[in-house]
Design a protein around this motif. Structure first.
Motif, PDB file in Angstrom:
ATOM      1  N   PHE A  86       0.629  -1.081   0.251  1.00 63.68           N
ATOM      2  CA  PHE A  86       0.092   0.079   0.211  1.00 63.68           C
ATOM      3  C   PHE A  86       0.478   1.583   0.023  1.00 63.68           C
ATOM      4  O   PHE A  86       1.818   1.093   0.588  1.00 63.68           O
ATOM      5  CB  PHE A  86      -0.793  -0.242   1.351  1.00 63.68           C
ATOM      6  N   PRO A  87       0.807   1.896  -0.688  1.00 71.77           N
ATOM      7  CA  PRO A  87      -0.210   1.782  -1.745  1.00 71.77           C
ATOM      8  C   PRO A  87       0.042   1.502  -3.110  1.00 71.77           C
ATOM      9  O   PRO A  87       1.292   1.282  -3.334  1.00 71.77           O
ATOM     10  CB  PRO A  87      -0.339   3.775  -2.469  1.00 71.77           C
ATOM     11  N   ARG A  88      -1.152   1.238  -3.665  1.00 73.56           N
ATOM     12  CA  ARG A  88      -0.786   0.278  -5.328  1.00 73.56           C
ATOM     13  C   ARG A  88      -1.395   1.651  -6.393  1.00 73.56           C
ATOM     14  O   ARG A  88      -0.968   0.824  -7.515  1.00 73.56           O
ATOM     15  CB  ARG A  88      -1.550  -1.363  -4.782  1.00 73.56           C
ATOM     16  N   THR A  89      -2.184   1.818  -6.188  1.00 70.68           N
ATOM     17  CA  THR A  89      -2.327   2.636  -6.859  1.00 70.68           C
ATOM     18  C   THR A  89      -2.113   4.517  -6.820  1.00 70.68           C
ATOM     19  O   THR A  89      -2.043   4.799  -5.242  1.00 70.68           O
ATOM     20  CB  THR A  89      -4.045   3.008  -7.267  1.00 70.68           C
ATOM     21  N   VAL A  90      -2.304   5.104  -7.611  1.00 76.72           N
ATOM     22  CA  VAL A  90      -2.055   6.733  -7.482  1.00 76.72           C
ATOM     23  C   VAL A  90      -3.485   7.531  -6.593  1.00 76.72           C
ATOM     24  O   VAL A  90      -2.814   8.318  -5.676  1.00 76.72           O
ATOM     25  CB  VAL A  90      -2.037   7.643  -8.960  1.00 76.72           C
ATOM     26  N   ARG A  91      -4.668   6.956  -6.727  1.00 76.64           N
ATOM     27  CA  ARG A  91      -5.802   7.131  -6.165  1.00 76.64           C
ATOM     28  C   ARG A  91      -5.323   6.402  -3.896  1.00 76.64           C
ATOM     29  O   ARG A  91      -5.937   7.106  -3.373  1.00 76.64           O
ATOM     30  CB  ARG A  91      -7.153   5.944  -6.587  1.00 76.64           C
ATOM     31  N   GLN A  92      -4.727   5.421  -4.159  1.00 77.23           N
ATOM     32  CA  GLN A  92      -4.064   4.665  -2.764  1.00 77.23           C
ATOM     33  C   GLN A  92      -3.383   6.173  -2.386  1.00 77.23           C
ATOM     34  O   GLN A  92      -3.182   5.753  -1.518  1.00 77.23           O
ATOM     35  CB  GLN A  92      -4.339   3.851  -3.107  1.00 77.23           C
ATOM     36  N   ALA A  93      -2.135   6.769  -3.327  1.00 78.37           N
ATOM     37  CA  ALA A  93      -1.271   7.363  -2.809  1.00 78.37           C
ATOM     38  C   ALA A  93      -1.858   8.384  -1.945  1.00 78.37           C
ATOM     39  O   ALA A  93      -1.725   9.012  -1.066  1.00 78.37           O
ATOM     40  CB  ALA A  93      -0.526   7.648  -3.670  1.00 78.37           C
ATOM     41  N   HIS A  94      -3.347   8.856  -2.630  1.00 83.80           N
ATOM     42  CA  HIS A  94      -3.642  10.213  -2.233  1.00 83.80           C
ATOM     43  C   HIS A  94      -4.633   9.847  -1.271  1.00 83.80           C
ATOM     44  O   HIS A  94      -4.041  10.654   0.059  1.00 83.80           O
ATOM     45  CB  HIS A  94      -4.717  10.951  -3.027  1.00 83.80           C
ATOM     46  N   THR A  95      -4.924   8.849  -0.626  1.00 81.43           N
ATOM     47  CA  THR A  95      -5.312   8.465   0.548  1.00 81.43           C
ATOM     48  C   THR A  95      -4.326   8.171   1.494  1.00 81.43           C
ATOM     49  O   THR A  95      -4.170   8.606   2.522  1.00 81.43           O
ATOM     50  CB  THR A  95      -5.930   6.433   0.917  1.00 81.43           C
ATOM     51  N   LEU A  96      -3.364   7.820   1.319  1.00 82.54           N
ATOM     52  CA  LEU A  96      -1.787   7.174   2.297  1.00 82.54           C
ATOM     53  C   LEU A  96      -1.559   9.232   2.407  1.00 82.54           C
ATOM     54  O   LEU A  96      -1.408   9.038   3.796  1.00 82.54           O
ATOM     55  CB  LEU A  96      -1.236   7.055   1.724  1.00 82.54           C
ATOM     56  N   ALA A  97      -1.754  10.055   1.743  1.00 87.08           N
ATOM     57  CA  ALA A  97      -1.384  11.437   1.525  1.00 87.08           C
ATOM     58  C   ALA A  97      -2.003  12.014   2.783  1.00 87.08           C
ATOM     59  O   ALA A  97      -1.289  12.705   4.048  1.00 87.08           O
ATOM     60  CB  ALA A  97      -1.218  12.343   0.320  1.00 87.08           C
ATOM     61  N   ARG A  98      -3.249  11.814   2.776  1.00 85.10           N
ATOM     62  CA  ARG A  98      -4.343  12.497   4.121  1.00 85.10           C
ATOM     63  C   ARG A  98      -4.218  11.733   4.899  1.00 85.10           C
ATOM     64  O   ARG A  98      -4.141  12.788   6.601  1.00 85.10           O
ATOM     65  CB  ARG A  98      -5.757  12.484   2.985  1.00 85.10           C
ATOM     66  N   ILE A  99      -3.861  10.671   5.634  1.00 83.85           N
ATOM     67  CA  ILE A  99      -3.697   9.942   6.321  1.00 83.85           C
ATOM     68  C   ILE A  99      -2.149  10.558   6.824  1.00 83.85           C
ATOM     69  O   ILE A  99      -2.842  10.707   8.320  1.00 83.85           O
ATOM     70  CB  ILE A  99      -3.263   8.123   6.152  1.00 83.85           C
ATOM     71  N   LEU A 100      -1.511  10.377   6.068  1.00 85.90           N
ATOM     72  CA  LEU A 100      -0.154  11.022   7.109  1.00 85.90           C
ATOM     73  C   LEU A 100      -0.555  12.992   7.207  1.00 85.90           C
ATOM     74  O   LEU A 100       0.176  12.430   8.438  1.00 85.90           O
ATOM     75  CB  LEU A 100       1.463  10.939   5.896  1.00 85.90           C
ATOM     76  N   THR A 101      -0.926  13.149   6.062  1.00 81.89           N
ATOM     77  CA  THR A 101      -0.764  14.742   6.455  1.00 81.89           C
ATOM     78  C   THR A 101      -1.811  15.463   7.715  1.00 81.89           C
ATOM     79  O   THR A 101      -1.518  16.477   8.655  1.00 81.89           O
ATOM     80  CB  THR A 101      -1.656  15.771   4.915  1.00 81.89           C
ATOM     81  N   ALA A 102      -3.061  14.275   8.020  1.00 83.45           N
ATOM     82  CA  ALA A 102      -3.538  14.511   9.660  1.00 83.45           C
ATOM     83  C   ALA A 102      -2.800  14.577  10.448  1.00 83.45           C
ATOM     84  O   ALA A 102      -3.356  14.790  11.838  1.00 83.45           O
ATOM     85  CB  ALA A 102      -5.400  13.379   9.332  1.00 83.45           C
ATOM     86  N   ASP A 103      -2.222  13.899  10.588  1.00 76.36           N
ATOM     87  CA  ASP A 103      -0.734  13.596  11.375  1.00 76.36           C
ATOM     88  C   ASP A 103       0.738  14.653  11.519  1.00 76.36           C
ATOM     89  O   ASP A 103       1.658  14.479  12.367  1.00 76.36           O
ATOM     90  CB  ASP A 103      -0.556  11.641  11.936  1.00 76.36           C
ATOM     91  N   ASN A 104       0.532  15.223  10.763  1.00 72.09           N
ATOM     92  CA  ASN A 104       1.704  16.340  10.172  1.00 72.09           C
ATOM     93  C   ASN A 104       2.516  15.267   9.518  1.00 72.09           C
ATOM     94  O   ASN A 104       3.920  15.755  10.549  1.00 72.09           O
ATOM     95  CB  ASN A 104       1.958  17.099  11.032  1.00 72.09           C
ATOM     96  N   ARG A 105       2.711  14.334   9.080  1.00 67.63           N
ATOM     97  CA  ARG A 105       3.479  13.553   8.764  1.00 67.63           C
ATOM     98  C   ARG A 105       3.466  13.307   7.192  1.00 67.63           C
ATOM     99  O   ARG A 105       2.601  13.728   6.332  1.00 67.63           O
ATOM    100  CB  ARG A 105       3.471  12.001   9.281  1.00 67.63           C
TER     101      ARG A 105
END
Length: 183
Positions: A86-105
């Motif tokens: 994970f991520p395997r797709t660009v869509r999942q990469a955006h999901t990961l970015a949102r998860i990390l950004t929410a924690d300032n990471r």
């Protein structure tokens, strides 16, 4: 250090993640392990995932993303992590970015493990698993290439390419030497 590991089936991501996780003292988080754990524990996400897995379908992004979100919130992942699968797709990469950004990471790097197709096919066939026929293994290689090419472009600014051919220790040294601030 927060890393994503990308590479075709048989490139040795799991082997290298185990070595690197110990060296960095961060967890190796595999989506396959997350699926099994959630299904076994019968969590709400696990029940959702099981429906898709039992039907032979891909687990949808919102279920996988939910599992990753929960796992990255655990105390051992606060110092860093190695994400595998994970991520395997660009869509999942955006999901990961949102998860990390929410924690300032943010991600430190994406490690792309490369190896010629014939090498990874031979590695997988040598495992002797009944479901690893050459036809199936080559199909999985094609699926990887088709799904991952856009993801590699998405992460071009932080992607580090590691040739994944040779002795395990040699590959581990290559990984370590390319990491920002780790050498």
């Amino acid at each position: 250090m927060r890393l994503v590991l990308i590479g075709p089936p048989g490139a040795g991501k799991g082997t290298q993640a185990a070595i690197l996780g110990k060296r960095l003292e961060v967890p190796h988080i595999s989506t396959g392990d997350l699926f099994r754990e959630h299904v076994e524990r019968r969590t709400a996400l696990g029940r959702d995932a099981k429906r898709y897995l039992d039907a032979g379908e891909l687990v949808p992004d919102h279920v996988t993303g939910g599992m990753v979100r929960e796992r990255l919130a655990e105390p051992d992942a606060q110092r860093g992590f190695l994400l595998d699968g994970f991520p395997r797709t660009v869509r999942q990469a955006h999901t990961l970015a949102r998860i990390l950004t929410a924690d300032n990471r943010e991600l430190d790097a994406v490690l792309e493990f490369t190896a010629p197709e014939d090498v990874v096919v031979e590695r997988l066939l040598s495992r002797g698993r009944s479901d690893d026929t050459e036809e199936v293994v080559r199909h999985r290689q094609r699926v990887y290439r088709d799904q991952t090419a856009p993801l590699l472009a998405h992460y071009a600014d932080i992607r580090l390419t590691v040739p994944a051919v040779g002795p395990v220790e040699e590959i581990a040294d290559r990984v370590w030497s390319c990491l920002p601030g780790a050498a």
